[in-house]
Enzyme design. Sequence first.
Site, mmCIF file in Angstrom:
data_model
loop_
_atom_site.group_PDB
_atom_site.id
_atom_site.type_symbol
_atom_site.label_atom_id
_atom_site.label_comp_id
_atom_site.label_asym_id
_atom_site.label_seq_id
_atom_site.Cartn_x
_atom_site.Cartn_y
_atom_site.Cartn_z
ATOM 1 N N LYS A 21 -35.554 -4.418 0.241
ATOM 2 C CA LYS A 21 -36.832 -3.720 0.421
ATOM 3 C C LYS A 21 -37.839 -4.126 -0.669
ATOM 4 O O LYS A 21 -38.974 -4.468 -0.380
ATOM 5 C CB LYS A 21 -36.614 -2.196 0.370
ATOM 6 C CG LYS A 21 -35.572 -1.679 1.340
ATOM 7 C CD LYS A 21 -35.384 -0.167 1.231
ATOM 8 C CE LYS A 21 -34.864 0.324 -0.091
ATOM 9 N NZ LYS A 21 -33.467 -0.084 -0.407
ATOM 10 N N ARG A 93 -36.498 9.309 1.810
ATOM 11 C CA ARG A 93 -35.060 9.064 1.751
ATOM 12 C C ARG A 93 -34.265 10.226 2.286
ATOM 13 O O ARG A 93 -33.037 10.192 2.260
ATOM 14 C CB ARG A 93 -34.658 8.841 0.306
ATOM 15 C CG ARG A 93 -34.426 7.398 -0.037
ATOM 16 C CD ARG A 93 -34.265 7.351 -1.528
ATOM 17 N NE ARG A 93 -33.432 6.293 -1.955
ATOM 18 C CZ ARG A 93 -33.900 5.266 -2.662
ATOM 19 N NH1 ARG A 93 -35.171 5.152 -2.911
ATOM 20 N NH2 ARG A 93 -33.068 4.376 -3.098
ATOM 21 N N ARG A 132 -28.161 -8.510 -9.732
ATOM 22 C CA ARG A 132 -29.633 -8.458 -9.737
ATOM 23 C C ARG A 132 -30.187 -8.458 -11.169
ATOM 24 O O ARG A 132 -29.659 -7.800 -12.062
ATOM 25 C CB ARG A 132 -30.096 -7.194 -9.021
ATOM 26 C CG ARG A 132 -31.584 -6.934 -9.176
ATOM 27 C CD ARG A 132 -32.104 -5.930 -8.211
ATOM 28 N NE ARG A 132 -31.524 -4.610 -8.379
ATOM 29 C CZ ARG A 132 -31.805 -3.580 -7.597
ATOM 30 N NH1 ARG A 132 -32.630 -3.739 -6.588
ATOM 31 N NH2 ARG A 132 -31.249 -2.417 -7.807
ATOM 32 N N ARG A 165 -30.521 -3.430 -14.290
ATOM 33 C CA ARG A 165 -30.764 -1.988 -14.195
ATOM 34 C C ARG A 165 -29.517 -1.196 -14.562
ATOM 35 O O ARG A 165 -28.408 -1.605 -14.248
ATOM 36 C CB ARG A 165 -31.217 -1.639 -12.772
ATOM 37 C CG ARG A 165 -32.721 -1.575 -12.644
ATOM 38 C CD ARG A 165 -33.211 -1.450 -11.241
ATOM 39 N NE ARG A 165 -32.575 -0.419 -10.427
ATOM 40 C CZ ARG A 165 -32.905 -0.162 -9.169
ATOM 41 N NH1 ARG A 165 -33.870 -0.853 -8.594
ATOM 42 N NH2 ARG A 165 -32.300 0.766 -8.492
ATOM 43 N N ARG A 176 -24.472 5.268 -4.944
ATOM 44 C CA ARG A 176 -25.781 5.162 -4.273
ATOM 45 C C ARG A 176 -25.603 4.891 -2.778
ATOM 46 O O ARG A 176 -26.343 5.433 -1.953
ATOM 47 C CB ARG A 176 -26.614 4.044 -4.915
ATOM 48 C CG ARG A 176 -27.190 4.451 -6.261
ATOM 49 C CD ARG A 176 -27.585 3.250 -7.113
ATOM 50 N NE ARG A 176 -28.617 2.439 -6.529
ATOM 51 C CZ ARG A 176 -28.888 1.198 -6.928
ATOM 52 N NH1 ARG A 176 -28.196 0.644 -7.919
ATOM 53 N NH2 ARG A 176 -29.848 0.536 -6.342
#
Length: 225
Positions: A21, A93, A132, A165, A176
């Site tokens: 996203k 969400r 990431r 992160r 998550r």
Amino acid sequence: MSPQATQTMRLVFLGPPGAGKGTQAKVLEDRFAVRQISTGDILRANVKSGTPLGLEAKSFMDAGQLVPDDVIIRMMRGELAGGESFILDGFPRTIAQAQALDETLASLSLPLTAVIMFEADRDTLIARLTGRWTNPRTGRTYHAVFNPPKVAGIDDEDGGPLEQRRDDTRDVVVERLGEYDAKTAPLIEYYRKTGLLVSVDGLEPIDSVTSAVLSAIDGPAKARP
Ligand code: AP5
């Protein structure tokens, strides 16, 4: 056909963590000057500067849980009033957030133009998130293997350092994904009923996903497969 730079876009980007996203929102933001509104980026900026909102959100984010709806809805009302075109990345969400969004956009006479659902399997999501690298200043993301920067640890765009992160560890990613299944996945049906939902294959290379998103924006009801 692809959208014109001046075309109004009011998009929701839906999909599990790591589906792409944020990556696609940045591509569209660069190409069409449409504003990306990322709840994750806004929350992280608040955590970093130690605002009351950041202090409230931090423990939820570190644990991989959703921040409570009332906090998010309050935060987003101000953001939405800021313009004609936007990409909502990471919001709504939950069903409660989607209903609050509907009410706010109705009061502003700014209906959504499409909801893009990014599909990807769980193993890919975990591999993407644990590899990431993020620019904490702009939210731009890279991947150690799938989308590496030209120089490891340095953003191609602004030359600043990239970080991993805090919530991209394997355990937190699994949490998550559980939150997504329980609280966010019901939005697929919610938006399917509106006729605005278009699914794209998030497993394709980044450029191909962008093409699919542009087709979807062209006309959700008649999007090419
Ligand atoms: P947030 O920051 O929104 O995280 P997320 O939804 O978990 O999404 P991600 O940013 O992890 O994934 P993405 O889909 O953007 O993937 P990306 O493009 O980076 O939220 C963080 C936390 O904030 C939440 O856990 C929650 O606590 C809180 N929060 C936020 N919004 C909230 C809300 N509305 N309500 C309540 N709480 C909220 O891509 C991932 C990686 O894959 C990158 O490395 C990228 O380079 C790579 N990649 C992307 N696309 C491809 C591709 N096509 N091929 C190969 N690699 C790719």
